[in-house]
Design an enzyme around this catalytic site. Structure first.
Site, PDB file in Angstrom:
ATOM      1  N   SER A  14       0.838  -1.208   0.000  1.00 35.15           N
ATOM      2  CA  SER A  14       0.000   0.000   0.000  1.00 35.15           C
ATOM      3  C   SER A  14       0.867   1.251   0.000  1.00 35.15           C
ATOM      4  CB  SER A  14      -0.887   0.032   1.246  1.00 35.15           C
ATOM      5  OG  SER A  14      -1.705  -1.113   1.318  1.00 35.15           O
TER       6      SER A  14
HETATM    7  N1  SAH Z   1      -0.228  -5.155   4.252  1.00 37.90           N
HETATM    8  C1  SAH Z   1       0.522  -5.432   3.037  1.00 37.90           C
HETATM    9  C2  SAH Z   1      -0.218  -5.088   1.757  1.00 37.90           C
HETATM   10  C3  SAH Z   1      -1.348  -5.944   1.567  1.00 37.90           C
HETATM   11  S1  SAH Z   1      -1.942  -6.184  -0.079  1.00 37.90           S
HETATM   12  C4  SAH Z   1       1.878  -4.766   3.041  1.00 37.90           C
HETATM   13  O1  SAH Z   1       2.189  -4.005   3.963  1.00 37.90           O
HETATM   14  O2  SAH Z   1       2.643  -5.032   2.111  1.00 37.90           O
HETATM   15  C5  SAH Z   1      -3.260  -7.283   0.390  1.00 37.90           C
HETATM   16  C6  SAH Z   1      -2.816  -8.660   0.788  1.00 37.90           C
HETATM   17  O3  SAH Z   1      -3.955  -9.362   1.268  1.00 37.90           O
HETATM   18  C7  SAH Z   1      -2.267  -9.475  -0.383  1.00 37.90           C
HETATM   19  O4  SAH Z   1      -0.995  -9.951  -0.084  1.00 37.90           O
HETATM   20  C8  SAH Z   1      -3.287 -10.605  -0.538  1.00 37.90           C
HETATM   21  O5  SAH Z   1      -2.708 -11.828  -0.969  1.00 37.90           O
HETATM   22  C9  SAH Z   1      -3.840 -10.713   0.872  1.00 37.90           C
HETATM   23  N2  SAH Z   1      -5.168 -11.339   0.983  1.00 37.90           N
HETATM   24  C10 SAH Z   1      -6.232 -11.232   0.152  1.00 37.90           C
HETATM   25  N3  SAH Z   1      -7.274 -11.967   0.610  1.00 37.90           N
HETATM   26  C11 SAH Z   1      -6.852 -12.547   1.783  1.00 37.90           C
HETATM   27  C12 SAH Z   1      -7.459 -13.428   2.728  1.00 37.90           C
HETATM   28  N4  SAH Z   1      -8.714 -13.869   2.579  1.00 37.90           N
HETATM   29  N5  SAH Z   1      -6.730 -13.824   3.793  1.00 37.90           N
HETATM   30  C13 SAH Z   1      -5.447 -13.398   3.970  1.00 37.90           C
HETATM   31  N6  SAH Z   1      -4.822 -12.567   3.100  1.00 37.90           N
HETATM   32  C14 SAH Z   1      -5.507 -12.140   2.025  1.00 37.90           C
END
Ligand code: SAH
Length: 215
Positions: A64
């Site tokens: 993000s």
């Molecule tokens: N917090 C992260 C950015 C997140 S992007 C950072 O600091 O880099 C969103 C993330 O959520 C992705 O890696 C995606 O694979 C994950 N995601 C999506 N659906 C999910 C679920 N149901 N359970 C766990 N992770 C999930």
């Protein structure tokens, strides 16, 4: 893995931009100033690490933009020693920001590659964060309840299991909506078990996907 004087200078500038954009929580700003964001990006994007922009981290996911990380963290308002559950570990950057604030972080990721990368990389950076591979919609019942829960993917609706894993008085921050628009939402669980919901404007995240974890 280098964190040079130049990187530190670029981070200082980024923090000033975040202040101008309305981030006021000093603990949040200090944590962002400490964490070397460039080390979470692929080498190809090194020089962009301290622009206020999101970037690809592989497996079709993004880290993000710093403003979004700061905004969500400020809404969450974590305090030292609190237990915080993050859904969507991704690169692990947000988890490290929370850990830097003195929080006990539990983080769940459904993409195996990202989970494994974070599992090796975060300890190398010196962070002991409890990382889990699985479906964030289910939360982490064995470790519940949590003081705070932070969802860093766009959820189509409010995941009920997660509200249940929140302590009374706890806060849950989640962007809710479809692929075009998600409303940043703060849910506060009141001492009587009911919830108060407040909205904080539009954001755009990769989707929070449902059903089985993925390789
Ligand atoms: N917090 C992260 C950015 C997140 S992007 C950072 O600091 O880099 C969103 C993330 O959520 C992705 O890696 C995606 O694979 C994950 N995601 C999506 N659906 C999910 C679920 N149901 N359970 C766990 N992770 C999930």
């Amino acid at each position: 893995m280098q964190d040079t004087f130049r990187h530190k200078g670029l981070r200082k500038k980024l923090i000033e931009q975040l202040r101008l954009k309305g981030i006021t929580n000093e603990a949040v700003l200090q944590a962002l100033e400490k964490i070397p964001r460039h080390l979470f990006l692929d080498l190809a994007f090194l020089e962009f690490a301290y622009q206020d922009k999101p970037f690809p981290i592989g497996s079709g996911q993004t880290i993000s933009q710093p403003y979004t990380v700061a905004f969500q963290t400020q809404l969450l308002d974590p305090k030292p020693r609190e237990k915080v559950l993050e859904i969507g570990t991704g690169s692990g950057y947000q988890a490290c920001v929370l850990a830097e604030m003195g929080v006990k972080v539990f983080s769940v990721e459904r993409q195996k590659k990202l989970f494994e990368k974070a599992k090796t990389f975060l300890p190398e950076l010196g962070f002991q964060i409890r990382l889990f591979y699985g479906d964030g919609y289910k939360g982490l019942p064995p470790f519940a309840p949590f003081d705070k829960i932070l969802i860093t993917a766009g959820a189509p609706y409010l995941p009920e299991a997660l509200i249940q894993q929140l302590k009374p008085g706890g806060r849950l921050v989640v962007p809710i909506g479809n692929s075009n628009h998600q409303e940043m939402t703060l849910i506060t669980k009141l001492p009587d078990g009911t919830s108060e919901i407040k909205e904080f404007g539009g954001f755009l995240f990769v989707p929070m996907l449902e059903n089985k974890a993925q390789d």
